[in-house]
Design a protein around this motif. Structure first.
Motif, PDB file in Angstrom:
ATOM      1  N   CYS A  62       0.713  -1.199   0.147  1.00  0.00           N
ATOM      2  CA  CYS A  62       0.110  -0.030  -0.091  1.00  0.00           C
ATOM      3  C   CYS A  62       0.854   1.204  -0.032  1.00  0.00           C
ATOM      4  O   CYS A  62       0.511   2.101   0.464  1.00  0.00           O
ATOM      5  N   LEU A  63       2.032   1.333  -0.481  1.00  0.00           N
ATOM      6  CA  LEU A  63       2.938   2.447  -0.680  1.00  0.00           C
ATOM      7  C   LEU A  63       2.411   3.243  -1.761  1.00  0.00           C
ATOM      8  O   LEU A  63       2.538   4.578  -1.809  1.00  0.00           O
ATOM      9  N   VAL A  64       1.804   2.696  -2.892  1.00  0.00           N
ATOM     10  CA  VAL A  64       1.460   3.394  -3.985  1.00  0.00           C
ATOM     11  C   VAL A  64      -0.199   2.703  -4.383  1.00  0.00           C
ATOM     12  O   VAL A  64      -0.080   1.740  -4.107  1.00  0.00           O
ATOM     13  N   HIS A  65      -0.839   3.659  -4.905  1.00  0.00           N
ATOM     14  CA  HIS A  65      -2.095   3.115  -5.375  1.00  0.00           C
ATOM     15  C   HIS A  65      -2.038   2.377  -6.803  1.00  0.00           C
ATOM     16  O   HIS A  65      -2.944   1.337  -7.037  1.00  0.00           O
ATOM     17  N   SER A  66      -1.150   2.928  -7.602  1.00  0.00           N
ATOM     18  CA  SER A  66      -0.776   2.037  -8.875  1.00  0.00           C
ATOM     19  C   SER A  66       0.517   2.428  -9.336  1.00  0.00           C
ATOM     20  O   SER A  66       1.147   3.469  -8.926  1.00  0.00           O
ATOM     21  N   LEU A  67       1.199   1.594  -9.959  1.00  0.00           N
ATOM     22  CA  LEU A  67       2.486   1.898 -10.674  1.00  0.00           C
ATOM     23  C   LEU A  67       2.551   3.099 -11.676  1.00  0.00           C
ATOM     24  O   LEU A  67       3.534   4.057 -11.501  1.00  0.00           O
ATOM     25  N   ARG A  68       1.513   3.333 -12.345  1.00  0.00           N
ATOM     26  CA  ARG A  68       1.312   4.317 -13.307  1.00  0.00           C
ATOM     27  C   ARG A  68       1.305   5.718 -12.428  1.00  0.00           C
ATOM     28  O   ARG A  68       1.884   6.508 -13.108  1.00  0.00           O
ATOM     29  N   ARG A  69       0.259   5.716 -11.694  1.00  0.00           N
ATOM     30  CA  ARG A  69       0.199   6.982 -10.632  1.00  0.00           C
ATOM     31  C   ARG A  69       0.109   6.596  -9.379  1.00  0.00           C
ATOM     32  O   ARG A  69      -0.929   6.279  -8.874  1.00  0.00           O
ATOM     33  N   PRO A  70       1.367   6.688  -8.577  1.00  0.00           N
ATOM     34  CA  PRO A  70       1.264   6.112  -7.219  1.00  0.00           C
ATOM     35  C   PRO A  70       0.205   6.749  -6.262  1.00  0.00           C
ATOM     36  O   PRO A  70      -0.317   6.278  -5.605  1.00  0.00           O
ATOM     37  N   GLY A  71      -0.039   8.009  -6.456  1.00  0.00           N
ATOM     38  CA  GLY A  71      -1.196   8.656  -5.522  1.00  0.00           C
ATOM     39  C   GLY A  71      -0.587   9.167  -4.096  1.00  0.00           C
ATOM     40  O   GLY A  71      -1.503   9.663  -3.442  1.00  0.00           O
ATOM     41  N   THR A  72       0.522   8.728  -3.683  1.00  0.00           N
ATOM     42  CA  THR A  72       1.324   8.963  -2.630  1.00  0.00           C
ATOM     43  C   THR A  72       2.632   9.703  -2.880  1.00  0.00           C
ATOM     44  O   THR A  72       3.115   9.475  -3.852  1.00  0.00           O
ATOM     45  N   PRO A  73       3.106  10.537  -2.020  1.00  0.00           N
ATOM     46  CA  PRO A  73       4.547  10.899  -2.069  1.00  0.00           C
ATOM     47  C   PRO A  73       5.533   9.827  -2.363  1.00  0.00           C
ATOM     48  O   PRO A  73       6.650  10.218  -1.449  1.00  0.00           O
ATOM     49  N   THR A  74       5.335   9.029  -2.996  1.00  0.00           N
ATOM     50  CA  THR A  74       6.045   7.791  -3.024  1.00  0.00           C
ATOM     51  C   THR A  74       6.339   7.204  -4.528  1.00  0.00           C
ATOM     52  O   THR A  74       5.361   6.861  -5.274  1.00  0.00           O
ATOM     53  N   THR A  75       7.561   7.062  -4.950  1.00  0.00           N
ATOM     54  CA  THR A  75       7.771   6.570  -6.349  1.00  0.00           C
ATOM     55  C   THR A  75       9.141   5.954  -6.341  1.00  0.00           C
ATOM     56  O   THR A  75       9.825   5.753  -5.219  1.00  0.00           O
ATOM     57  N   GLY A  76       9.691   5.373  -7.398  1.00  0.00           N
ATOM     58  CA  GLY A  76      11.047   4.726  -7.385  1.00  0.00           C
ATOM     59  C   GLY A  76      10.902   3.723  -8.411  1.00  0.00           C
ATOM     60  O   GLY A  76      10.307   3.592  -9.635  1.00  0.00           O
ATOM     61  N   PHE A  77      11.909   2.552  -8.157  1.00  0.00           N
ATOM     62  CA  PHE A  77      11.979   1.385  -9.199  1.00  0.00           C
ATOM     63  C   PHE A  77      11.839   0.181  -8.533  1.00  0.00           C
ATOM     64  O   PHE A  77      12.285  -0.004  -7.392  1.00  0.00           O
ATOM     65  N   THR A  78      11.067  -0.691  -9.195  1.00  0.00           N
ATOM     66  CA  THR A  78      11.094  -2.177  -8.518  1.00  0.00           C
ATOM     67  C   THR A  78      11.057  -3.223  -9.586  1.00  0.00           C
ATOM     68  O   THR A  78      10.916  -2.889 -10.785  1.00  0.00           O
ATOM     69  N   SER A  79      12.037  -3.974  -9.261  1.00  0.00           N
ATOM     70  CA  SER A  79      12.310  -4.928 -10.223  1.00  0.00           C
ATOM     71  C   SER A  79      11.249  -6.291 -10.177  1.00  0.00           C
ATOM     72  O   SER A  79      11.444  -7.161 -10.851  1.00  0.00           O
ATOM     73  N   ALA A  80      10.273  -6.079  -9.503  1.00  0.00           N
ATOM     74  CA  ALA A  80       9.277  -6.991  -9.381  1.00  0.00           C
ATOM     75  C   ALA A  80       8.277  -7.032 -10.607  1.00  0.00           C
ATOM     76  O   ALA A  80       7.811  -6.155 -11.132  1.00  0.00           O
ATOM     77  N   LEU A  81       8.252  -8.099 -11.178  1.00  0.00           N
ATOM     78  CA  LEU A  81       7.488  -8.377 -12.330  1.00  0.00           C
ATOM     79  C   LEU A  81       6.505  -9.394 -12.108  1.00  0.00           C
ATOM     80  O   LEU A  81       6.704 -10.458 -11.378  1.00  0.00           O
ATOM     81  N   PRO A  82       5.242  -9.588 -12.936  1.00  0.00           N
ATOM     82  CA  PRO A  82       4.404 -10.931 -12.554  1.00  0.00           C
ATOM     83  C   PRO A  82       5.182 -11.961 -13.155  1.00  0.00           C
ATOM     84  O   PRO A  82       4.882 -12.603 -14.229  1.00  0.00           O
ATOM     85  N   GLY A  83       6.350 -12.480 -12.307  1.00  0.00           N
ATOM     86  CA  GLY A  83       7.041 -13.645 -13.028  1.00  0.00           C
ATOM     87  C   GLY A  83       6.941 -14.999 -12.774  1.00  0.00           C
ATOM     88  O   GLY A  83       7.761 -15.715 -13.059  1.00  0.00           O
ATOM     89  N   TRP A  84       5.929 -15.117 -11.801  1.00  0.00           N
ATOM     90  CA  TRP A  84       5.768 -16.625 -11.306  1.00  0.00           C
ATOM     91  C   TRP A  84       5.616 -17.515 -12.472  1.00  0.00           C
ATOM     92  O   TRP A  84       6.097 -18.836 -12.536  1.00  0.00           O
ATOM     93  N   GLY A  85       4.787 -16.974 -13.314  1.00  0.00           N
ATOM     94  CA  GLY A  85       4.526 -17.846 -14.519  1.00  0.00           C
ATOM     95  C   GLY A  85       5.729 -18.209 -15.414  1.00  0.00           C
ATOM     96  O   GLY A  85       6.146 -19.250 -15.841  1.00  0.00           O
ATOM     97  N   LYS A  86       6.590 -17.207 -15.518  1.00  0.00           N
ATOM     98  CA  LYS A  86       7.872 -17.438 -16.237  1.00  0.00           C
ATOM     99  C   LYS A  86       8.905 -18.180 -15.596  1.00  0.00           C
ATOM    100  O   LYS A  86       9.488 -19.122 -16.049  1.00  0.00           O
ATOM    101  N   MET A  87       8.760 -18.229 -14.115  1.00  0.00           N
ATOM    102  CA  MET A  87       9.816 -19.076 -13.307  1.00  0.00           C
ATOM    103  C   MET A  87       9.120 -20.355 -13.633  1.00  0.00           C
ATOM    104  O   MET A  87      10.070 -21.311 -13.980  1.00  0.00           O
ATOM    105  N   ALA A  88       7.802 -20.824 -13.691  1.00  0.00           N
ATOM    106  CA  ALA A  88       7.418 -22.086 -13.826  1.00  0.00           C
ATOM    107  C   ALA A  88       7.810 -22.626 -15.318  1.00  0.00           C
ATOM    108  O   ALA A  88       8.180 -23.691 -15.484  1.00  0.00           O
ATOM    109  N   GLU A  89       7.752 -21.876 -16.316  1.00  0.00           N
ATOM    110  CA  GLU A  89       8.075 -22.257 -17.697  1.00  0.00           C
ATOM    111  C   GLU A  89       9.604 -22.445 -17.833  1.00  0.00           C
ATOM    112  O   GLU A  89       9.725 -23.502 -18.293  1.00  0.00           O
ATOM    113  N   ALA A  90      10.242 -21.629 -17.222  1.00  0.00           N
ATOM    114  CA  ALA A  90      11.798 -21.869 -17.235  1.00  0.00           C
ATOM    115  C   ALA A  90      12.348 -23.042 -16.414  1.00  0.00           C
ATOM    116  O   ALA A  90      12.783 -24.056 -16.951  1.00  0.00           O
ATOM    117  N   LEU A  91      11.556 -23.465 -15.415  1.00  0.00           N
ATOM    118  CA  LEU A  91      11.685 -24.599 -14.680  1.00  0.00           C
ATOM    119  C   LEU A  91      11.280 -25.886 -15.436  1.00  0.00           C
ATOM    120  O   LEU A  91      12.237 -26.943 -15.457  1.00  0.00           O
TER     121      LEU A  91
END
Length: 338
Positions: free
Chosen positions: A111-140
């Motif tokens: 709950c640091l931001v409301h959305s990645l496109r428009r945080p809505g709070t005085p908080t922004t930055g860089f996150t390496s988090a991607l929706p990657g569990w599916g990619k992990m499963a495919e690679a495995l």
């Protein structure tokens, strides 16, 4: 929020970097931050840049106290957080101070931001988090096509509930297989889980979720993981903080494991599917610091993310475990650690 800076209005700009990482790991980021802010000094502004190192082993309450003590040292125009926990603590203590984070976690889940496109709070930055569990499963499955099931390790560490962020309270942490009725709260990321379920369905593999609550639970993984499983171990507070215990515990089971962090590969992990590597000389998101100090509203600055994934195989770990990746995986991998 800062007023827009001008050459005729020199002032002192105070930036606090809060980090749970070692000073050595932070050096490239600190150097990049100094370079990025140097033009402000050339304009006549006085820059105060301090680094506050936090104990990564400290309890949640003690970390909050440490952050509170750092915030009390002076008026800060910007706080830079190298991991997610300090950013969360700053926001608990002060909802107005601009925060720039760099993290492997999705800031929406805290709950640091409301959305990645428009945080809505005085908080922004860089996150390496991607929706990657599916990619992990495919690679495995690509690397070890003979696995007979998929098991996702879930960090059950409870975060302090934010009264302004309803619905984030987690159920009591009970280690072991997660009942289906607890999955929505236990997982947090619906986007990641949807991708994982789709990948498991396409591969025709049963999918299970196993929760760990503390490092001592690693010794019980053999009770909860099945022979023939492929294991997904996403980056989390527990897996990062206790990676030197988690990775050997998983390796000892002889099961193929895929992580989503370079840190866990450096601890001896077998494979990783992670966000694309950034330049050490110019860490992503650091350039936002000057924009914020010049008056840009962080609540309107989109959170930055990697542009894609990298697939890495640690051949040293594979040899030690007696697990030979498929030839197609070896050809597909972006990096092979020998």
């Amino acid at each position: 929020m800062l007023m827009s800076l001008g050459t005729g209005h020199a002032r002192t700009l105070s930036v606090l970097v809060l980090s749970q990482l070692s000073e050595q790991l932070d050096r490239p980021m600190m150097a990049a931050l100094s370079r990025e802010l140097a033009p402000l000094e050339r304009q006549g502004h006085h820059l105060v840049l301090e680094r506050g190192e936090l104990d990564p082993q400290a309890s949640d309450a003690h970390t909050l106290l440490q952050v509170e003590q750092w915030l009390a040292r002076r008026h800060w125009d910007l706080v830079v957080s190298t991991t997610m926990s300090p950013a969360v603590k700053v926001r608990q203590l002060d909802r107005a101070i601009p925060v720039l984070f760099r993290s492997a976690d999705d800031p929406r889940s805290y709950c640091l931001v409301h959305s990645l496109r428009r945080p809505g709070t005085p908080t922004t930055g860089f996150t390496s988090a991607l929706p990657g569990w599916g990619k992990m499963a495919e690679a495995l499955h690509l690397a070890y096509p003979n696995i007979r099931g998929l098991a996702l390790l879930v960090d059950g560490t409870e975060e302090a509930a934010d009264p302004d962020c309803p619905g984030v309270a987690m159920p009591p942490c009970r280690p072991g297989p997660i009942p289906s009725d607890e999955l929505p709260q236990a997982l947090g990321s619906q986007q990641d889980d949807a991708g994982l379920r789709l990948a498991a369905h396409r591969a025709g593999l049963p999918l299970r979720y196993v929760r760990v609550c503390k490092a001592q639970d690693f010794a019980r993984l053999s009770d909860w993981l099945h022979p023939g499983d492929g294991v997904l171990a996403p980056m989390s507070y527990l897996s990062y903080t206790h990676r030197q215990q988690l990775v050997p515990a998983l390796q000892s089971l002889g099961l193929p494991v895929v992580y989503d962090s370079r840190y866990l590969l450096l601890a001896g992990g077998l494979m990783a599917v992670k966000g694309s590597t950034e330049s050490p000389e110019q860490p992503r998101g650091i350039e936002l610091a000057r924009r914020i100090l010049e008056g840009a509203d962080p609540s309107r600055i989109p959170v930055q993310r990697p542009e894609g994934f990298e697939f890495i195989i640690n051949l040293r770990a594979a040899q030690a475990m007696g697990l030979v990746p498929s030839k197609v995986a070896l050809r597909t991998a972006d990096q092979l650690w020998r």
